[in-house]
Motif scaffolding. Sequence first.
Motif, PDB file in Angstrom:
ATOM      1  N   VAL A  30      12.358 -10.255  12.989  1.00 30.68           N
ATOM      2  CA  VAL A  30      11.084  -9.743  12.476  1.00 30.68           C
ATOM      3  C   VAL A  30      10.274 -10.892  11.864  1.00 30.68           C
ATOM      4  O   VAL A  30       9.078 -11.043  12.115  1.00 30.68           O
ATOM      5  CB  VAL A  30      11.332  -8.635  11.415  1.00 30.68           C
ATOM      6  CG1 VAL A  30      10.023  -8.189  10.773  1.00 30.68           C
ATOM      7  CG2 VAL A  30      12.043  -7.447  12.041  1.00 30.68           C
ATOM      8  N   ARG A  31      10.964 -11.731  11.105  1.00 31.38           N
ATOM      9  CA  ARG A  31      10.249 -12.833  10.461  1.00 31.38           C
ATOM     10  C   ARG A  31       9.605 -13.750  11.498  1.00 31.38           C
ATOM     11  O   ARG A  31       8.413 -14.079  11.412  1.00 31.38           O
ATOM     12  CB  ARG A  31      11.220 -13.649   9.588  1.00 31.38           C
ATOM     13  CG  ARG A  31      10.541 -14.627   8.653  1.00 31.38           C
ATOM     14  CD  ARG A  31      11.526 -15.546   7.959  1.00 31.38           C
ATOM     15  NE  ARG A  31      12.205 -16.436   8.891  1.00 31.38           N
ATOM     16  CZ  ARG A  31      11.649 -17.516   9.438  1.00 31.38           C
ATOM     17  NH1 ARG A  31      10.417 -17.847   9.118  1.00 31.38           N
ATOM     18  NH2 ARG A  31      12.338 -18.245  10.303  1.00 31.38           N
ATOM     19  N   VAL A  32      10.406 -14.107  12.508  1.00 29.38           N
ATOM     20  CA  VAL A  32       9.877 -15.033  13.510  1.00 29.38           C
ATOM     21  C   VAL A  32       8.721 -14.379  14.267  1.00 29.38           C
ATOM     22  O   VAL A  32       7.667 -14.984  14.493  1.00 29.38           O
ATOM     23  CB  VAL A  32      10.999 -15.484  14.479  1.00 29.38           C
ATOM     24  CG1 VAL A  32      10.432 -16.294  15.632  1.00 29.38           C
ATOM     25  CG2 VAL A  32      12.036 -16.292  13.718  1.00 29.38           C
ATOM     26  N   SER A  33       8.905 -13.068  14.635  1.00 30.28           N
ATOM     27  CA  SER A  33       7.866 -12.478  15.493  1.00 30.28           C
ATOM     28  C   SER A  33       6.563 -12.208  14.722  1.00 30.28           C
ATOM     29  O   SER A  33       5.495 -12.195  15.311  1.00 30.28           O
ATOM     30  CB  SER A  33       8.377 -11.211  16.189  1.00 30.28           C
ATOM     31  OG  SER A  33       8.674 -10.244  15.233  1.00 30.28           O
ATOM     32  N   PHE A  34       6.618 -12.067  13.399  1.00 30.88           N
ATOM     33  CA  PHE A  34       5.363 -11.849  12.662  1.00 30.88           C
ATOM     34  C   PHE A  34       4.801 -13.118  12.032  1.00 30.88           C
ATOM     35  O   PHE A  34       3.593 -13.326  12.032  1.00 30.88           O
ATOM     36  CB  PHE A  34       5.562 -10.771  11.579  1.00 30.88           C
ATOM     37  CG  PHE A  34       5.531  -9.382  12.157  1.00 30.88           C
ATOM     38  CD1 PHE A  34       4.336  -8.656  12.196  1.00 30.88           C
ATOM     39  CD2 PHE A  34       6.662  -8.808  12.704  1.00 30.88           C
ATOM     40  CE1 PHE A  34       4.299  -7.382  12.761  1.00 30.88           C
ATOM     41  CE2 PHE A  34       6.637  -7.547  13.259  1.00 30.88           C
ATOM     42  CZ  PHE A  34       5.452  -6.820  13.300  1.00 30.88           C
TER      43      PHE A  34
END
Length: 342
Positions: A28-32
């Motif tokens: 989630v962190r990487v994709s946002f």
Amino acid sequence: MKEKISALRENFRARLSAAQTPEQLEEVRVSFLGKKGPVSDLMAELRNVEGEQKARLGQLINEAKAEFAKAITAAGETLRQKALEAQIAHAKPFNPTLPAHLNCGSFHPITLIQREVESIFASMGFTVEDYPEVVDDYHCFEALNIPKHHPARDMQDTYYLDNGQLLKTHTSAAQNHIMRKYGAPLRAIFPGRCFRNEATDACHENTFFQMEGIMIDEDISISNLIYFMKKMLSEVFRRDIRVRLRPGFFPFVEPGFELDISCLICGGDGCPSCKNSGWLELCPCGMIHPNVLKAGGIDTDKYTGFAFGLGLTRLAMMKYGIGDIRDFNAGQLKSLSQFESR
Ligand code: DAH
């Protein structure tokens, strides 16, 4: 663009609440927040916006970004906490009444036998001395009446160091130092590790232990030597041990002997262990040669003394029934753990 930002926030919250593991959270962190994520895209789009609106939208994007980062950190913390709670829930209940863990190692058989022999001799008035393992030629040979080129030097294959010093080949190397340190009368034992450059087999090691002893006083004779050796051995083996002396040659004693003990297996009747002789060879010894006493600064008109060079490793083999001398240095924890731990 404003709608895009609120849609992104909604999307983020949904994805965040679905993340159940640290790996999913990282996704989630990487994709946002990653470089190629929607926040970066929005920032890029902002370049085309003008004036006051740019400032407002920029602020909104920054707020969303900060919200995402904060929420991810908090979710990570929650996951860690949950994992800890699960670990505690599955752990065995703690019982404070159980005894402490006693698996605390054991003493090496050489240490045990050394301490035992030391305390026996200490109780008979002998001091216990230490001496380095790296010694010089004078102490190892010269002071012991083994002059250069004497054939006795061939008896020991020595590890010489580049600086001319050597690894001590026998504990006798400390005799001179101890005589000079204390003078006469004197009773001392000095255990030590010895080194000889020889091929190893079940009976030979290049590294082994000896326990040297000397006693110097007025009127010391061979009967004193026999008395102390017999007493010490009977205590070590916890039974009456008979001893006998055979002639033996060592340049630093005159006369020199090999001391044998009655066979521990058959008690002297004869068995395969003692090659049917009833005797086991244990310890070379003798009356200290006057040249050695003189080199040690002892007045030979007044004093005489005996010396012995007990094979400590050999004694441990006999006492504990260890058949192969190489076992002592092999680091075999299984066999070592059989010995006392305290
Ligand atoms: N130092 C001798 C050796 O290791 C053993 C020895 C023999 C020691 C006779 C003595 C002695 O003190 O009297 O070969």
